[in-house]
Write an enzyme that holds these catalytic residues in place. Structure first.
Site, PDB file in Angstrom:
ATOM      1  N   THR A 183      58.604   5.299 -15.744  1.00  0.00           N
ATOM      2  CA  THR A 183      59.442   5.824 -16.823  1.00  0.00           C
ATOM      3  C   THR A 183      59.709   4.742 -17.857  1.00  0.00           C
ATOM      4  OG1 THR A 183      60.502   7.237 -15.173  1.00  0.00           O
ATOM      5  CG2 THR A 183      61.537   7.103 -17.334  1.00  0.00           C
ATOM      6  N   ASP A 184      60.019   3.540 -17.392  1.00  0.00           N
ATOM      7  CA  ASP A 184      60.232   2.415 -18.306  1.00  0.00           C
ATOM      8  C   ASP A 184      58.952   2.083 -19.072  1.00  0.00           C
ATOM      9  OD1 ASP A 184      62.921   1.778 -18.091  1.00  0.00           O
ATOM     10  OD2 ASP A 184      62.629   0.455 -16.381  1.00  0.00           O
ATOM     11  N   VAL A 185      57.843   1.982 -18.350  1.00  0.00           N
ATOM     12  CA  VAL A 185      56.585   1.607 -18.998  1.00  0.00           C
ATOM     13  C   VAL A 185      56.187   2.641 -20.047  1.00  0.00           C
ATOM     14  CG1 VAL A 185      54.118   1.272 -18.631  1.00  0.00           C
ATOM     15  CG2 VAL A 185      55.761   0.204 -17.072  1.00  0.00           C
TER      16      VAL A 185
END
Length: 366
Positions: free
Chosen positions: A177-179
């Site tokens: 999700t962050d990436v």
């Protein structure tokens, strides 16, 4: 680590007030394309990920820097500024006035409380691209909630579809999700800079980890929205394609993906099972999906009879998409990974030469 010259974003300056992964991953992508990224960290503390370990790498000055931090902060210049002081906030205003992009991931309203909101900074730097990254977005009933990747993978549906059939929800092995939020942010910022070239106008960008997670559900979300089909966990298998999953060879797991009828026929030939082609239960992908409980154990039994290398030779020759499941040692010894230059060496002022994952973007200037 300094910015790379003569790249598409050379000449643009990015003021990076973000920390952890989504924001730093975004600004690292911009730095890889030549932007001059100034990373602002808290005095005496720095980015939270500096302490996320092990492993740590020992620097010449005695500081131990985490591998996590190093994974998303190459090609940047770093300074410390105390945003709780007026002197620090004034320095940020001065830097923003000389920047093309500002990226932050403070809670909604915090930049305004600092006197560093979009309206203030855009008045100092007309045409500024101001990107705010947050867990749930700048508005809505959850806007004031903090969140990390793992939490958003739960709320956003990714955990619900990840894991073995019948098993518990599982987070992906990396903070996807962050990436993905970092990738979307970098793309949106680049598009905003292109828009500014045409119009002279800046933009305020609002990127939410939840929004990105929902958008990343792709065909799974579409199956629910268009057909009312609730998602479930499939392990490495696929809800709509058979065979399309990891099997076990005699020595290690191997992924096999026969996603159309030509590949299915070629797989049957490579496995020396021509009778499967004459079986009506396996005649089409829809039929194979319906009868997966009959077909998949048969494929699994055949694949157990040879090593992964033997099956790779047969399946590659048959042009059936396939590949062994790689651990990190196998991955970074892979000749294709080496040929593509996916490991790069960078110079760090206190760590010396570091081996890191390279940018996956390849470009040739005509």
């Amino acid at each position: 680590m300094s910015a790379t010259p003569d790249r598409p974003l050379s000449g643009y300056r990015v003021l990076d007030l973000s920390r952890i992964l989504a924001g730093p991953y975004c600004t690292m992508m911009l730095a890889d394309q030549g932007a001059d990224v100034i990373k602002v960290e808290r005095p005496g503390v720095g980015d939270d990920t500096r302490r996320w370990g092990s492993p740590f790498v020992e620097a010449s000055d005695g500081e131990a820097i985490s591998s996590y931090y190093l994974s998303c902060n190459r090609n940047k210049r770093s300074i410390t500024i105390d945003l709780k002081s007026e002197a620090g906030r004034q320095l940020v205003r001065e830097l923003a006035a000389q920047s093309d992009v500002v990226v932050h991931n403070f809670m909604p309203g915090q930049m305004e409380a600092f006197g560093l909101g979009y309206e203030v900074l855009a008045a100092l730097r007309p045409g500024l691209v101001f990107a705010a990254i947050s867990a749930y977005g700048q508005d809505g009933p959850y806007a004031d909630r903090p969140g990390y990747d793992m939490v958003l993978a739960a709320v956003g549906g990714m955990m619900h579809i990840t894991g073995e059939q019948g098993g518990p929800p599982t987070k992906p092995g990396v903070a996807l999700t962050d990436v993905l939020t970092g990738v979307h942010a970098a793309g949106a910022i680049t598009a905003a800079l292109l828009y500014r070239e045409r119009t002279g106008l800046g933009q305020q960008l609002d990127l939410s980890l939840l929004d990105v997670e929902v958008a990343s559900l792709a065909n799974v979300a579409s199956s629910y929205l268009t057909a009312g089909r609730e998602a479930t966990r499939w392990g490495t298998a696929h809800a709509s394609i058979v065979p399309y999953q990891v099997f076990t060879a005699s020595d290690r797991p191997i992924a096999v993906a026969a996603a159309n009828e030509r590949m299915w026929a070629d797989l049957c030939a490579a496995l020396e099972q021509p009778e499967w082609l004459a079986d009506e239960r396996f005649a089409t992908n829809a039929a194979r999906v319906e009868h997966r409980s009959v077909l998949l154990p048969r494929i699994a039994a055949v694949l157990l009879t040879r090593t992964s290398d033997e099956w790779m030779q047969r399946l590659v020759a048959a042009k059936v998409p396939c590949g062994p499941v790689s651990d990190m040692a196998h991955l970074f010894a892979d000749p294709q990974v080496a040929h593509r230059g996916m490991v790069t060496t960078v110079d760090h002022p206190t760590l010396g030469e570091l081996r890191l994952v390279a940018s996956p973007v390849r470009s040739d200037v005509a």
